[in-house]
Scaffold this motif. Sequence first.
Motif, PDB file in Angstrom:
ATOM      1  N   ALA A 171       0.826  -1.211   0.000  1.00 14.83           N
ATOM      2  CA  ALA A 171       0.000   0.000   0.000  1.00 14.83           C
ATOM      3  C   ALA A 171       0.858   1.259   0.000  1.00 14.83           C
ATOM      4  N   THR A 172       1.981   1.218   0.727  1.00 18.11           N
ATOM      5  CA  THR A 172       2.853   2.395   0.811  1.00 18.11           C
ATOM      6  C   THR A 172       4.120   2.235  -0.034  1.00 18.11           C
ATOM      7  N   GLY A 173       4.440   1.005  -0.405  1.00 18.84           N
ATOM      8  CA  GLY A 173       5.657   0.733  -1.157  1.00 18.84           C
ATOM      9  C   GLY A 173       6.895   0.680  -0.276  1.00 18.84           C
ATOM     10  N   LYS A 174       6.717   0.736   1.031  1.00 21.30           N
ATOM     11  CA  LYS A 174       7.843   0.717   1.961  1.00 21.30           C
ATOM     12  C   LYS A 174       8.215  -0.711   2.329  1.00 21.30           C
ATOM     13  N   SER A 175       9.519  -0.908   2.610  1.00 18.86           N
ATOM     14  CA  SER A 175       9.994  -2.214   3.042  1.00 18.86           C
ATOM     15  C   SER A 175      11.000  -2.041   4.170  1.00 18.86           C
ATOM     16  N   PHE A 176      11.227  -3.111   4.921  1.00 22.17           N
ATOM     17  CA  PHE A 176      12.134  -3.075   6.058  1.00 22.17           C
ATOM     18  C   PHE A 176      12.740  -4.447   6.230  1.00 22.17           C
ATOM     19  N   SER A 177      13.999  -4.491   6.657  1.00 23.58           N
ATOM     20  CA  SER A 177      14.701  -5.742   6.873  1.00 23.58           C
ATOM     21  C   SER A 177      15.471  -5.666   8.180  1.00 23.58           C
ATOM     22  N   SER A 178      15.432  -6.733   8.979  1.00 21.29           N
ATOM     23  CA  SER A 178      16.142  -6.743  10.259  1.00 21.29           C
ATOM     24  C   SER A 178      16.408  -8.176  10.704  1.00 21.29           C
ATOM     25  N   GLY A 179      17.403  -8.336  11.537  1.00 24.91           N
ATOM     26  CA  GLY A 179      17.699  -9.637  12.119  1.00 24.91           C
ATOM     27  C   GLY A 179      16.821  -9.949  13.311  1.00 24.91           C
ATOM     28  N   SER A 180      16.012  -8.983  13.712  1.00 25.03           N
ATOM     29  CA  SER A 180      15.181  -9.135  14.897  1.00 25.03           C
ATOM     30  C   SER A 180      13.690  -9.101  14.543  1.00 25.03           C
ATOM     31  N   GLN A 181      12.973 -10.070  15.054  1.00 24.51           N
ATOM     32  CA  GLN A 181      11.527 -10.096  14.849  1.00 24.51           C
ATOM     33  C   GLN A 181      10.876  -8.920  15.580  1.00 24.51           C
ATOM     34  N   ALA A 182      11.424  -8.530  16.716  1.00 25.24           N
ATOM     35  CA  ALA A 182      10.882  -7.400  17.478  1.00 25.24           C
ATOM     36  C   ALA A 182      11.005  -6.105  16.666  1.00 25.24           C
ATOM     37  N   ASP A 183      12.113  -5.933  15.952  1.00 23.52           N
ATOM     38  CA  ASP A 183      12.281  -4.745  15.110  1.00 23.52           C
ATOM     39  C   ASP A 183      11.222  -4.681  14.012  1.00 23.52           C
ATOM     40  N   ILE A 184      10.923  -5.829  13.434  1.00 24.45           N
ATOM     41  CA  ILE A 184       9.895  -5.897  12.387  1.00 24.45           C
ATOM     42  C   ILE A 184       8.543  -5.485  12.971  1.00 24.45           C
ATOM     43  N   CYS A 185       8.240  -5.995  14.162  1.00 20.19           N
ATOM     44  CA  CYS A 185       6.967  -5.643  14.810  1.00 20.19           C
ATOM     45  C   CYS A 185       6.881  -4.153  15.088  1.00 20.19           C
ATOM     46  N   MET A 186       7.981  -3.549  15.568  1.00 18.77           N
ATOM     47  CA  MET A 186       7.982  -2.104  15.828  1.00 18.77           C
ATOM     48  C   MET A 186       7.801  -1.314  14.529  1.00 18.77           C
ATOM     49  N   TRP A 187       8.449  -1.757  13.445  1.00 21.03           N
ATOM     50  CA  TRP A 187       8.305  -1.073  12.162  1.00 21.03           C
ATOM     51  C   TRP A 187       6.855  -1.100  11.693  1.00 21.03           C
ATOM     52  N   ILE A 188       6.214  -2.246  11.845  1.00 20.16           N
ATOM     53  CA  ILE A 188       4.805  -2.376  11.446  1.00 20.16           C
ATOM     54  C   ILE A 188       3.927  -1.461  12.276  1.00 20.16           C
ATOM     55  N   GLU A 189       4.165  -1.421  13.597  1.00 18.21           N
ATOM     56  CA  GLU A 189       3.375  -0.552  14.471  1.00 18.21           C
ATOM     57  C   GLU A 189       3.546   0.913  14.104  1.00 18.21           C
ATOM     58  N   GLN A 190       4.783   1.325  13.796  1.00 21.56           N
ATOM     59  CA  GLN A 190       5.019   2.720  13.404  1.00 21.56           C
ATOM     60  C   GLN A 190       4.392   3.025  12.058  1.00 21.56           C
ATOM     61  N   LEU A 191       4.404   2.052  11.160  1.00 17.95           N
ATOM     62  CA  LEU A 191       3.835   2.234   9.837  1.00 17.95           C
ATOM     63  C   LEU A 191       2.346   2.517   9.888  1.00 17.95           C
ATOM     64  N   TYR A 192       1.657   1.856  10.816  1.00 20.82           N
ATOM     65  CA  TYR A 192       0.202   1.982  10.892  1.00 20.82           C
ATOM     66  C   TYR A 192      -0.266   2.859  12.060  1.00 20.82           C
ATOM     67  N   ARG A 193       0.650   3.541  12.709  1.00 22.51           N
ATOM     68  CA  ARG A 193       0.279   4.453  13.801  1.00 22.51           C
ATOM     69  C   ARG A 193      -0.366   5.693  13.195  1.00 22.51           C
ATOM     70  N   TYR A 194      -1.440   6.107  13.781  1.00 23.95           N
ATOM     71  CA  TYR A 194      -2.163   7.282  13.275  1.00 23.95           C
ATOM     72  C   TYR A 194      -1.686   8.537  13.900  1.00 23.95           C
TER      73      TYR A 194
END
Length: 94
Positions: free
Chosen positions: A71-94
């Motif tokens: 939807a946004t065309g953004k991507s993220f890569s990390s060695g940590s699953q927690a980092d991925i979760c934080m990125w997703i939360e920030q992406l959809y934070r209003y």
Amino acid sequence: MSNEIRCLPTEDIEINCNPLFKKKFNSNVWKSLHSLWESLIKKLLADPNELQVWQKVDRHGNTYWQAYDPATGKSFSSGSQADICMWIEQLYRY
């Protein structure tokens, strides 16, 4: 002398007489086909607008995570699953 060409029946042709080779070969072929089939089904059934997250292994054996938001065309890569979760939360934070 005859110019006749004859073909051997397929059951008379053996690639390798070692039964362990045949078992391993058949197992590897089956696993590859199964993996290909699963990937195809996932692609066909996936919602093209849905957030995608997957785990990968690099050539050194290190595991890492990748995420992509079509939807946004953004991507993220990390060695940590927690980092991925934080990125997703920030992406959809209003």
